[in-house]
Design a protein around this motif. Structure first.
Motif, PDB file in Angstrom:
ATOM      1  N   GLU A  58       0.819  -1.221   0.000  1.00 35.78           N
ATOM      2  CA  GLU A  58       0.000   0.000   0.000  1.00 35.78           C
ATOM      3  C   GLU A  58       0.849   1.267   0.000  1.00 35.78           C
ATOM      4  OE1 GLU A  58      -2.967  -0.157   3.138  1.00 35.78           O
ATOM      5  OE2 GLU A  58      -3.194  -2.316   2.807  1.00 35.78           O
ATOM      6  N   LEU A  59       2.168   1.099   0.228  1.00 40.34           N
ATOM      7  CA  LEU A  59       3.047   2.276   0.152  1.00 40.34           C
ATOM      8  C   LEU A  59       3.058   2.788  -1.292  1.00 40.34           C
ATOM      9  CD1 LEU A  59       6.048   1.195   2.428  1.00 40.34           C
ATOM     10  CD2 LEU A  59       4.145   2.706   2.992  1.00 40.34           C
ATOM     11  N   PRO A  60       3.289   4.108  -1.467  1.00 44.41           N
ATOM     12  CA  PRO A  60       3.063   4.723  -2.784  1.00 44.41           C
ATOM     13  C   PRO A  60       3.908   4.166  -3.937  1.00 44.41           C
ATOM     14  CG  PRO A  60       3.465   6.384  -1.079  1.00 44.41           C
ATOM     15  CD  PRO A  60       3.672   5.064  -0.437  1.00 44.41           C
ATOM     16  N   SER A  61       5.146   3.716  -3.676  1.00 42.34           N
ATOM     17  CA  SER A  61       6.042   3.422  -4.810  1.00 42.34           C
ATOM     18  C   SER A  61       6.118   1.960  -5.210  1.00 42.34           C
ATOM     19  CB  SER A  61       7.457   3.901  -4.483  1.00 42.34           C
ATOM     20  OG  SER A  61       7.441   5.270  -4.232  1.00 42.34           O
ATOM     21  N   PHE A  94      20.282  -4.573  14.388  1.00 46.66           N
ATOM     22  CA  PHE A  94      20.447  -4.350  12.948  1.00 46.66           C
ATOM     23  C   PHE A  94      19.092  -4.430  12.237  1.00 46.66           C
ATOM     24  CE2 PHE A  94      21.076  -6.306   8.723  1.00 46.66           C
ATOM     25  CZ  PHE A  94      21.742  -5.262   8.103  1.00 46.66           C
ATOM     26  N   ILE A  95      18.332  -5.477  12.576  1.00 46.67           N
ATOM     27  CA  ILE A  95      17.019  -5.645  11.934  1.00 46.67           C
ATOM     28  C   ILE A  95      16.145  -4.419  12.237  1.00 46.67           C
ATOM     29  CG2 ILE A  95      14.868  -7.010  11.990  1.00 46.67           C
ATOM     30  CD1 ILE A  95      16.918  -8.630  10.656  1.00 46.67           C
ATOM     31  N   ALA A  96      16.155  -3.986  13.484  1.00 45.22           N
ATOM     32  CA  ALA A  96      15.319  -2.838  13.868  1.00 45.22           C
ATOM     33  C   ALA A  96      15.777  -1.571  13.156  1.00 45.22           C
ATOM     34  CB  ALA A  96      15.362  -2.644  15.382  1.00 45.22           C
ATOM     35  N   ALA A  97      17.110  -1.383  13.082  1.00 47.32           N
ATOM     36  CA  ALA A  97      17.637  -0.172  12.434  1.00 47.32           C
ATOM     37  C   ALA A  97      17.274  -0.158  10.948  1.00 47.32           C
ATOM     38  CB  ALA A  97      19.150  -0.118  12.613  1.00 47.32           C
ATOM     39  N   VAL A  98      17.428  -1.308  10.301  1.00 44.18           N
ATOM     40  CA  VAL A  98      17.122  -1.382   8.869  1.00 44.18           C
ATOM     41  C   VAL A  98      15.625  -1.182   8.641  1.00 44.18           C
ATOM     42  CG1 VAL A  98      17.047  -2.928   6.864  1.00 44.18           C
ATOM     43  CG2 VAL A  98      19.105  -2.806   8.248  1.00 44.18           C
ATOM     44  N   ASN A  99      14.813  -1.893   9.412  1.00 39.68           N
ATOM     45  CA  ASN A  99      13.364  -1.800   9.203  1.00 39.68           C
ATOM     46  C   ASN A  99      12.839  -0.394   9.497  1.00 39.68           C
ATOM     47  OD1 ASN A  99      13.307  -4.420   8.426  1.00 39.68           O
ATOM     48  ND2 ASN A  99      12.212  -5.209  10.188  1.00 39.68           N
ATOM     49  N   THR A 100      13.397   0.238  10.533  1.00 44.56           N
ATOM     50  CA  THR A 100      12.938   1.587  10.882  1.00 44.56           C
ATOM     51  C   THR A 100      13.179   2.551   9.723  1.00 44.56           C
ATOM     52  OG1 THR A 100      13.366   1.180  13.205  1.00 44.56           O
ATOM     53  CG2 THR A 100      13.178   3.470  12.547  1.00 44.56           C
ATOM     54  N   ASP A 118      -1.651   2.719  14.950  1.00 45.74           N
ATOM     55  CA  ASP A 118      -2.261   3.880  15.622  1.00 45.74           C
ATOM     56  C   ASP A 118      -1.416   4.305  16.825  1.00 45.74           C
ATOM     57  OD1 ASP A 118      -4.253   3.530  13.802  1.00 45.74           O
ATOM     58  OD2 ASP A 118      -5.473   2.289  15.137  1.00 45.74           O
ATOM     59  N   GLY A 119      -1.106   5.586  16.879  1.00 40.52           N
ATOM     60  CA  GLY A 119      -0.373   6.129  18.019  1.00 40.52           C
ATOM     61  C   GLY A 119       1.122   5.885  17.971  1.00 40.52           C
ATOM     62  N   VAL A 120       1.600   5.240  16.891  1.00 41.32           N
ATOM     63  CA  VAL A 120       3.033   4.952  16.792  1.00 41.32           C
ATOM     64  C   VAL A 120       3.722   6.116  16.084  1.00 41.32           C
ATOM     65  CG1 VAL A 120       4.770   3.353  15.906  1.00 41.32           C
ATOM     66  CG2 VAL A 120       2.559   2.481  16.675  1.00 41.32           C
ATOM     67  N   ASP A 121       4.730   6.712  16.758  1.00 44.99           N
ATOM     68  CA  ASP A 121       5.449   7.835  16.151  1.00 44.99           C
ATOM     69  C   ASP A 121       6.536   7.337  15.205  1.00 44.99           C
ATOM     70  OD1 ASP A 121       3.957   9.644  17.615  1.00 44.99           O
ATOM     71  OD2 ASP A 121       5.283   9.453  19.343  1.00 44.99           O
ATOM     72  N   SER A 122       7.229   6.302  15.637  1.00 38.99           N
ATOM     73  CA  SER A 122       8.342   5.781  14.829  1.00 38.99           C
ATOM     74  C   SER A 122       8.298   4.259  14.895  1.00 38.99           C
ATOM     75  CB  SER A 122       9.667   6.301  15.391  1.00 38.99           C
ATOM     76  OG  SER A 122      10.701   5.387  15.129  1.00 38.99           O
ATOM     77  N   LEU A 123       8.755   3.631  13.809  1.00 40.78           N
ATOM     78  CA  LEU A 123       8.744   2.158  13.791  1.00 40.78           C
ATOM     79  C   LEU A 123       9.650   1.602  14.896  1.00 40.78           C
ATOM     80  CD1 LEU A 123       7.370  -0.068  12.148  1.00 40.78           C
ATOM     81  CD2 LEU A 123       9.400  -0.184  10.721  1.00 40.78           C
ATOM     82  N   LEU A 124      10.647   2.405  15.319  1.00 46.01           N
ATOM     83  CA  LEU A 124      11.555   1.932  16.376  1.00 46.01           C
ATOM     84  C   LEU A 124      10.787   1.737  17.689  1.00 46.01           C
ATOM     85  CD1 LEU A 124      14.536   1.166  16.625  1.00 46.01           C
ATOM     86  CD2 LEU A 124      14.989   3.450  17.493  1.00 46.01           C
ATOM     87  N   ASP A 125       9.816   2.630  17.970  1.00 49.20           N
ATOM     88  CA  ASP A 125       8.963   2.453  19.163  1.00 49.20           C
ATOM     89  C   ASP A 125       8.282   1.088  19.086  1.00 49.20           C
ATOM     90  OD1 ASP A 125       9.631   5.048  19.485  1.00 49.20           O
ATOM     91  OD2 ASP A 125       7.597   5.864  19.400  1.00 49.20           O
ATOM     92  N   VAL A 140       4.355   3.414   9.258  1.00 54.53           N
ATOM     93  CA  VAL A 140       3.553   3.933  10.379  1.00 54.53           C
ATOM     94  C   VAL A 140       2.575   5.021   9.923  1.00 54.53           C
ATOM     95  CG1 VAL A 140       5.288   3.347  12.127  1.00 54.53           C
ATOM     96  CG2 VAL A 140       5.322   5.607  11.074  1.00 54.53           C
ATOM     97  N   GLU A 141       2.871   5.663   8.786  1.00 57.49           N
ATOM     98  CA  GLU A 141       1.960   6.698   8.266  1.00 57.49           C
ATOM     99  C   GLU A 141       0.847   6.106   7.420  1.00 57.49           C
ATOM    100  OE1 GLU A 141       3.971   9.819   6.046  1.00 57.49           O
ATOM    101  OE2 GLU A 141       5.805   9.364   7.163  1.00 57.49           O
TER     102      GLU A 141
END
Lengths: 265, 274
Positions: free
Chosen positions: A59-62, B49-55, B69-76, B62-63
């Motif tokens: 669902e991400l745009p790209s 590493f996994i968390a850093a890459v995925n974030t 819902d309520g998550v500011d950053s994937l790291l949270d 998250v957007e």
């Protein structure tokens, strides 16, 4: 008394030995079932897990496709192929530790066979990985709009990646001929595969991974492999992948070829 | 008080002696782990590493995607996943070290000494549990430095540490069970892919709301999802005792099961030894 005349070795005298070593390496897969784990179980698991866990990423745009299995199947194949190369490196560690490699080095055969044999075996191993993952992917609903040419591209990328990875693995194993090389080999392969467009296209990456993925040659190889799964095969996507494969082969097999000299007393 | 030990039974050891033995064997387990960075370091670095890459790579999720819902950053979102992943990988060391003890003969020497049989297992698991707490503290501190704030504050942080300690008992217990049954480090290491599968087929890395079909169904019914979600609630939303109780009760239930199985395996091995 004159010494008996010995015919000079043919330029291709190393070929039978290379084929024999390649065949021995492939037989090792069947004889050591644990070797099947990185070769088949891991890429298939990654395909299932990534397609399941990250299905909503589409669902991400790209994202260029609406089929999550089509997106992740080439990544699973390339990752599995990279680990096929790691398997060759680790098998060589075993041969060095058991003394088999010393006997090979003492034999009158050419050193070229010691490099070409594993390279051939790695390419064959990658073909096994790619075929198995492709079959699972098709069962899971993957589409290949690029047709037969798309399949050729993914197999080419798979075998190329495996042979490059084998070059890296052998180069390190020749310089660090013990089990401790294992984690380093795996770590580098993991980092290279994850710092790419394996999971998310460049345009949707934010932060520090985006420039690294852009520089990572594996991104071009992934694009080469993936193009037939997300659309038509084009020369514009193919040639950067081919350049990345050739560059990787030259650099990492030079690393392997210079490394084997360090094993010779 | 030196006591005789008969077969698989503890005979005549005072409670204080047992506690002392558990403490000594637990400390030995912790020291053994800390002395082998190759054992615990990958368990810290790999989840980071996994968390850093995925974030970075999936940060836009998250957007755009449901379940954040309520998550500011994937790291949270990934803090609890990283702790879980690290403890699951690190906990296997308890089993591997037990097989080493069996293979080197240390286990037999323990049996020949007036040591409580229970303390052999409990000491090892206590060591794994304390190591789990240290792992949780490392992740809380490090991710905190990168901006992750636990919404439940200090009580939430303590809950995460408690969760890590009990989770270490779960994986340590199952690893010890396998080690005592088989005596093979390879068999224990074969748990690694299994933990990976359980981890991926849960909400650890992505919310179940963003999954589809049978995969979503499996992840939604995976106990690890309930364990992780309950703790994640403390990080993302705030202190909630019912969520914490759900998470901890599932973790504790599995820990009881694992320790019960490991204890039975220990008794079986003792019977074979006598």
């Amino acid at each position: 008394m004159t010494a008996p005349a010995v015919a000079p070795p043919s330029v291709f005298s190393w070929v039978p030995l290379a084929l024999a070593l390649g065949r021995r390496s492939l037989l090792g897969i069947w004889r050591i079932p644990a070797a099947m784990v990185p070769l088949l179980a891991m890429p298939i698991f990654f395909l299932v897990a990534f397609s399941g866990s990250f299905s909503s990423l589409l669902e991400l745009p790209s994202f260029p496709t609406d089929n999550v299995v089509s997106w992740f199947a080439p990544f699973a194949i390339i990752q599995g192929s990279a680990f096929a190369g790691f398997g060759i490196g680790f098998a060589t560690v075993r041969d060095i530790e058991t003394g088999f490699y010393d006997r090979l080095l003492l034999s009158p055969g050419s050193r070229i066979a010691l490099l070409v044999g594993p390279a051939l075996a790695t390419a064959a191993r990658a073909l096994v990985t790619a075929t198995a993952v492709l079959m699972v992917a098709l069962v899971m609903g993957a589409r290949i709009p690029g047709g037969a040419l798309g399949l050729v591209m993914v197999l080419l990328a798979s075998m190329g990646t495996a042979v490059i990875s084998a070059g890296w693995s052998l180069g390190l194993v020749f310089r660090m001929p013990n089990q401790r090389s294992g984690p380093i080999l795996q770590l580098v392969i993991f980092v290279c595969t994850f710092l790419s467009t394996g999971t998310v296209p460049l345009a949707d990456q934010i932060g520090w991974t985006e420039p690294l993925a852009r520089l990572n040659p594996l991104t071009d190889v992934l694009a080469l492999a993936r193009q037939g799964f997300v659309g038509e095969v084009t020369w514009a996507t193919t040639w950067p992948g081919l350049v990345a494969l050739v560059g990787g082969l030259v650099v990492l097999w030079t690393w392997a070829a210079t490394g084997i000299r360090k094993l010779t007393p | 008080m030196a006591a005789a030990v008969v077969g698989d039974r503890d005979v005549g050891l005072g409670a204080r002696a047992v506690v002392e033995q558990v403490r000594a064997l637990g400390l030995r387990s912790i020291r053994g782990t800390l002395r082998q960075p190759q054992v615990w370091l990958p368990g810290l670095l790999f989840p980071m590493f996994i968390a850093a890459v995925n974030t970075s790579a999936m940060g836009k999720a998250v957007e755009f995607l449901p379940g954040f819902d309520g998550v500011d950053s994937l790291l949270d979102f990934l803090l609890v996943a990283s702790i879980t992943q690290s403890v699951l990988f690190g906990g296997l060391a308890a089993g591997t070290d037990t097989t080493t003890d069996i293979q080197t003969g240390f286990f037999d020497r323990l049996l020949a000494s007036p040591v409580s049989r229970t303390s052999i297992l409990v000491g090892r698991l206590m060591g794994a549990s304390v190591t789990g707490a240290l792992q949780a503290l490392v992740f809380i501190a490090l991710y905190g430095a990168f901006g992750v704030r636990i919404a439940a504050g200090v009580p939430g942080g303590l809950l995460l540490v408690a969760y890590a300690m009990v989770l270490a008992l779960v994986i340590g217990g199952f690893a010890a069970l396998l080690a005592l049954r088989t005596g093979s480090a390879e068999a224990v290491q074969n748990m690694f892919p299994l933990t990976f599968i359980v981890l991926f087929m849960s909400s650890a890395f992505f919310p179940t709301e963003s999954m589809e079909g049978s995969y979503r169904s499996i992840a939604s019914h995976n106990p690890l999802t309930w364990m992780v979600d309950g703790m994640r609630y403390q990080v993302i939303v705030g202190l909630d005792w019912s969520q914490a109780a759900m998470s901890l009760s599932w973790t504790a239930g599995l820990a009881v099961l694992a320790i019960f199985g490991a204890n039975r395996a220990l008794r079986a091995r003792l019977r074979r030894a006598t």
